[in-house]
Design a protein around this motif. Structure first.
Motif, mmCIF file in Angstrom:
data_model
loop_
_atom_site.group_PDB
_atom_site.id
_atom_site.type_symbol
_atom_site.label_atom_id
_atom_site.label_comp_id
_atom_site.label_asym_id
_atom_site.label_seq_id
_atom_site.Cartn_x
_atom_site.Cartn_y
_atom_site.Cartn_z
ATOM 1 N N LEU A 275 0.876 -1.161 0.017
ATOM 2 C CA LEU A 275 0.051 0.084 -0.002
ATOM 3 C C LEU A 275 1.008 1.198 -0.061
ATOM 4 C CD1 LEU A 275 -2.696 -1.044 2.524
ATOM 5 C CD2 LEU A 275 -3.051 -0.839 -0.077
ATOM 6 N N LEU A 276 1.895 1.155 0.659
ATOM 7 C CA LEU A 276 2.908 2.510 0.668
ATOM 8 C C LEU A 276 3.590 2.668 -0.492
ATOM 9 C CD1 LEU A 276 4.628 2.387 4.379
ATOM 10 C CD2 LEU A 276 3.029 4.195 3.030
ATOM 11 N N ARG A 277 3.902 1.454 -1.163
ATOM 12 C CA ARG A 277 4.447 1.602 -2.605
ATOM 13 C C ARG A 277 3.515 2.127 -3.555
ATOM 14 N NH1 ARG A 277 6.492 -3.639 -1.384
ATOM 15 N NH2 ARG A 277 8.810 -3.747 -0.733
ATOM 16 N N LEU A 278 2.155 1.803 -3.433
ATOM 17 C CA LEU A 278 1.150 2.423 -4.349
ATOM 18 C C LEU A 278 0.963 3.766 -4.082
ATOM 19 C CD1 LEU A 278 -1.352 -0.452 -4.209
ATOM 20 C CD2 LEU A 278 -0.091 -0.094 -6.314
ATOM 21 N N LEU A 279 0.992 4.148 -2.569
ATOM 22 C CA LEU A 279 0.745 5.640 -2.484
ATOM 23 C C LEU A 279 2.060 6.436 -3.085
ATOM 24 C CD1 LEU A 279 -0.974 7.139 -0.225
ATOM 25 C CD2 LEU A 279 0.828 7.026 1.424
ATOM 26 N N TRP A 280 3.094 6.088 -3.082
ATOM 27 C CA TRP A 280 4.269 6.688 -3.775
ATOM 28 C C TRP A 280 4.003 6.458 -5.610
ATOM 29 C CZ3 TRP A 280 7.422 10.296 -3.178
ATOM 30 C CH2 TRP A 280 8.683 10.685 -4.075
ATOM 31 N N ARG A 281 3.836 5.378 -5.980
ATOM 32 C CA ARG A 281 3.592 4.874 -7.296
ATOM 33 C C ARG A 281 2.481 5.882 -7.928
ATOM 34 N NH1 ARG A 281 2.599 5.102 -11.770
ATOM 35 N NH2 ARG A 281 2.778 3.262 -13.326
ATOM 36 N N TRP A 282 1.536 6.137 -7.173
ATOM 37 C CA TRP A 282 0.347 6.714 -7.883
ATOM 38 C C TRP A 282 0.004 8.039 -7.213
ATOM 39 C CZ3 TRP A 282 -1.189 4.540 -12.501
ATOM 40 C CH2 TRP A 282 -0.760 3.198 -12.466
ATOM 41 N N ARG A 283 1.206 8.768 -6.833
ATOM 42 C CA ARG A 283 1.031 9.744 -6.376
ATOM 43 C C ARG A 283 0.526 11.021 -6.918
ATOM 44 N NH1 ARG A 283 6.113 8.888 -7.565
ATOM 45 N NH2 ARG A 283 7.345 10.294 -8.775
ATOM 46 N N ALA A 284 0.557 11.028 -8.264
ATOM 47 C CA ALA A 284 -0.266 11.830 -9.434
ATOM 48 C C ALA A 284 -1.708 11.646 -9.745
ATOM 49 C CB ALA A 284 0.560 11.936 -10.613
ATOM 50 N N GLU A 285 -2.214 10.611 -8.948
ATOM 51 C CA GLU A 285 -3.455 10.113 -9.244
ATOM 52 C C GLU A 285 -4.371 10.594 -7.869
ATOM 53 O OE1 GLU A 285 -4.828 9.380 -12.108
ATOM 54 O OE2 GLU A 285 -2.813 9.057 -13.063
ATOM 55 N N PRO A 286 -4.927 11.742 -7.858
ATOM 56 C CA PRO A 286 -5.655 12.212 -6.377
ATOM 57 C C PRO A 286 -6.614 11.071 -5.905
ATOM 58 C CG PRO A 286 -5.411 14.077 -7.950
ATOM 59 C CD PRO A 286 -5.067 12.687 -8.626
ATOM 60 N N GLU A 287 -7.665 10.532 -7.089
ATOM 61 C CA GLU A 287 -8.474 9.564 -6.356
ATOM 62 C C GLU A 287 -7.944 8.310 -5.911
ATOM 63 O OE1 GLU A 287 -11.109 9.148 -9.660
ATOM 64 O OE2 GLU A 287 -12.096 11.554 -9.292
ATOM 65 N N THR A 288 -7.019 7.842 -6.569
ATOM 66 C CA THR A 288 -5.963 6.621 -6.124
ATOM 67 C C THR A 288 -5.547 6.933 -4.790
ATOM 68 O OG1 THR A 288 -5.786 5.922 -8.180
ATOM 69 C CG2 THR A 288 -4.479 4.838 -6.447
ATOM 70 N N GLN A 289 -4.965 8.395 -4.499
ATOM 71 C CA GLN A 289 -4.316 8.422 -3.474
ATOM 72 C C GLN A 289 -5.434 8.569 -2.209
ATOM 73 O OE1 GLN A 289 -0.999 10.416 -2.274
ATOM 74 N NE2 GLN A 289 -0.482 8.700 -3.630
ATOM 75 N N LEU A 290 -6.634 9.015 -2.656
ATOM 76 C CA LEU A 290 -7.838 9.150 -1.359
ATOM 77 C C LEU A 290 -8.068 7.747 -1.075
ATOM 78 C CD1 LEU A 290 -9.865 10.848 -0.008
ATOM 79 C CD2 LEU A 290 -11.420 10.645 -1.998
ATOM 80 N N VAL A 291 -8.282 6.785 -1.929
ATOM 81 C CA VAL A 291 -8.807 5.509 -1.541
ATOM 82 C C VAL A 291 -7.469 4.713 -0.529
ATOM 83 C CG1 VAL A 291 -9.328 3.196 -2.320
ATOM 84 C CG2 VAL A 291 -10.011 5.231 -3.584
ATOM 85 N N LEU A 292 -6.378 5.182 -0.983
ATOM 86 C CA LEU A 292 -5.593 4.428 -0.296
ATOM 87 C C LEU A 292 -5.184 5.146 1.392
ATOM 88 C CD1 LEU A 292 -2.448 4.465 -2.982
ATOM 89 C CD2 LEU A 292 -3.010 2.449 -1.402
ATOM 90 N N LEU A 293 -5.631 6.359 1.262
ATOM 91 C CA LEU A 293 -5.303 6.932 2.542
ATOM 92 C C LEU A 293 -6.628 6.473 3.437
ATOM 93 C CD1 LEU A 293 -4.171 10.601 1.692
ATOM 94 C CD2 LEU A 293 -2.675 8.888 2.828
ATOM 95 N N MET A 294 -7.691 6.396 2.919
ATOM 96 C CA MET A 294 -9.025 5.910 3.748
ATOM 97 C C MET A 294 -8.695 4.568 3.889
ATOM 98 S SD MET A 294 -12.045 7.208 1.085
ATOM 99 C CE MET A 294 -13.319 6.781 2.309
ATOM 100 N N LEU A 295 -8.000 3.412 3.292
ATOM 101 C CA LEU A 295 -7.594 2.265 3.625
ATOM 102 C C LEU A 295 -6.835 2.303 4.796
ATOM 103 C CD1 LEU A 295 -7.074 0.468 0.485
ATOM 104 C CD2 LEU A 295 -8.717 -0.192 2.109
ATOM 105 N N PHE A 296 -5.772 3.360 4.856
ATOM 106 C CA PHE A 296 -4.831 3.240 6.177
ATOM 107 C C PHE A 296 -5.731 3.818 7.172
ATOM 108 C CE2 PHE A 296 -1.278 3.249 3.166
ATOM 109 C CZ PHE A 296 -0.255 2.301 4.001
ATOM 110 N N GLU A 297 -6.373 4.893 7.179
ATOM 111 C CA GLU A 297 -7.271 5.378 8.068
ATOM 112 C C GLU A 297 -8.298 4.481 8.606
ATOM 113 O OE1 GLU A 297 -10.391 9.248 8.897
ATOM 114 O OE2 GLU A 297 -9.956 8.378 6.814
ATOM 115 N N LEU A 298 -8.766 3.561 7.809
ATOM 116 C CA LEU A 298 -9.632 2.673 8.251
ATOM 117 C C LEU A 298 -8.899 1.417 9.041
ATOM 118 C CD1 LEU A 298 -12.675 1.391 8.097
ATOM 119 C CD2 LEU A 298 -11.759 0.054 6.067
ATOM 120 N N ALA A 299 -8.118 1.207 8.644
ATOM 121 C CA ALA A 299 -7.282 0.024 9.433
ATOM 122 C C ALA A 299 -6.603 0.855 10.964
ATOM 123 C CB ALA A 299 -6.063 -0.388 8.777
#
Length: 231
Positions: free
Chosen positions: A167-191
Motif C-alpha cells: 500500500l505504501l509503494r502504491l501511495l508513492w507510485r500513484w502520487r499523481a492520481e488524487p482519487e487513487t491516493q484518496l482510496v489508499l489513505l482511506m484504507l490506512f485510516e480505516l485500518a
C-alpha cells in the motif's frame, strides 16, 4: 464514495461490448450471465462480455441489483461466481472488468462474505503488487476498501504481511492520481482506527525498512514541486 474508476469507464477493447449492454435486464437474465461468467468451458470473450453486461446492470442500481443477484444464486453458485471473477482478475485480457464487478457485487453482504472467505484480500494485494493499469489499481483498491469497511478482521489483515509495504509503494507510485491516493489513505485510516493497529503498522514497516512519516513527507514535497500533477 463515488470513484471515477467505478463509473462504466471503457478500457481499450471494451467498446465492442457496449451494444449488447444497454437494455435493462431481468433478474433471470442477470443470473444467466452469472452462469456464463463461471463457466470455464466458455470462450474467454463470451465470459468477458457477460462480466461487462452484469457490471453495466449493477451500476444502474448498485445495491439493489447486487442484493438481487447474491440472493438469487444458490450458495454454491455464488461461490463459483466469485471464484471465477477472482481468477479473471489474474488471467483475463481486461482484468479491471472482473475487479469492478466484484466491487459492485460486494455491496451485497452475502457476496462480500464469500469474497472474504475466498481470499479476496490476499489475491487483491498480489494483483496490486504487480499492476500497472490505473483502472485495475483503482478498481482493486475500491474493492479492498468496500470489503474492509464491512469487516473489522479483514481491515486488521490489511496491516499484516506484505499489505503495508504494498500500500505504501502504491501511495508513492500513484502520487499523481488524487482519487487513487484518496482510496489508499482511506484504507490506512480505516485500518488504523482499530485498537493496537498503529503499533502493528509501525512494527511491520520498521522491520522492512519503511518509515511512514518519511514517505508522507516525500509525497508532500513532491506535491509542492509539481502541484498541477498531484491535483
Amino acid at each position: 464514495l463515488q470513484l471515477c474508476c467505478m463509473e462504466p469507464v471503457r478500457e481499450e477493447g471494451e467498446e465492442d461490448l457496449d451494444e449488447e449492454a444497454d437494455a435493462p435486464l431481468s433478474l433471470d437474465a442477470l443470473l444467466g450471465l452469472a452462469v456464463v461468467v463461471q463457466d470455464t468451458e466458455e470462450a474467454a470473450a463470451e465470459r468477458l462480455l457477460a462480466v461487462h453486461r452484469m457490471l453495466e446492470q449493477l451500476l444502474l442500481a448498485p445495491k439493489a441489483a447486487a442484493n438481487s443477484v447474491a440472493q438469487g444464486l444458490e450458495d454454491e453458485k455464488l461461490k463459483r461466481l466469485v471464484e471465477a471473477l477472482l481468477d479473471l482478475m489474474l488471467e483475463a485480457r481486461l482484468p479491471a472488468l472482473a475487479s469492478k464487478l466484484l466491487w459492485a457485487l460486494a455491496s451485497a453482504p452475502e457476496a462480500a462474505s464469500v469474497m472474504r472467505a475466498a481470499g479476496a484480500l490476499s489475491l487483491s494485494i498480489g494483483v496490486l503488487r504487480a499492476a500497472e493499469d490505473p483502472l485495475l489499481v483503482g478498481a482493486t483498491l475500491a474493492l479492498l476498501l468496500r470489503l474492509s469497511e464491512q469487516s473489522r478482521p479483514l481491515a486488521r489483515q490489511l496491516l499484516a504481511g506484505a499489505g503495508p509495504q504494498v500500500l505504501l509503494r502504491l501511495l508513492w507510485r500513484w502520487r499523481a492520481e488524487p482519487e487513487t491516493q484518496l482510496v489508499l489513505l482511506m484504507l490506512f485510516e480505516l485500518a488504523l482506527r482499530l485498537p493496537c493497529q498503529r503499533a502493528v503498522l509501525a512494527a511491520s514497516l520498521s522491520e522492512s525498512g519503511w518509515h511512514l512519516p518519511e514517505v508522507l513527507r516525500q509525497l508532500a514535497q513532491e506535491a509542492e514541486r509539481d502541484p498541477e500533477r498531484t491535483g
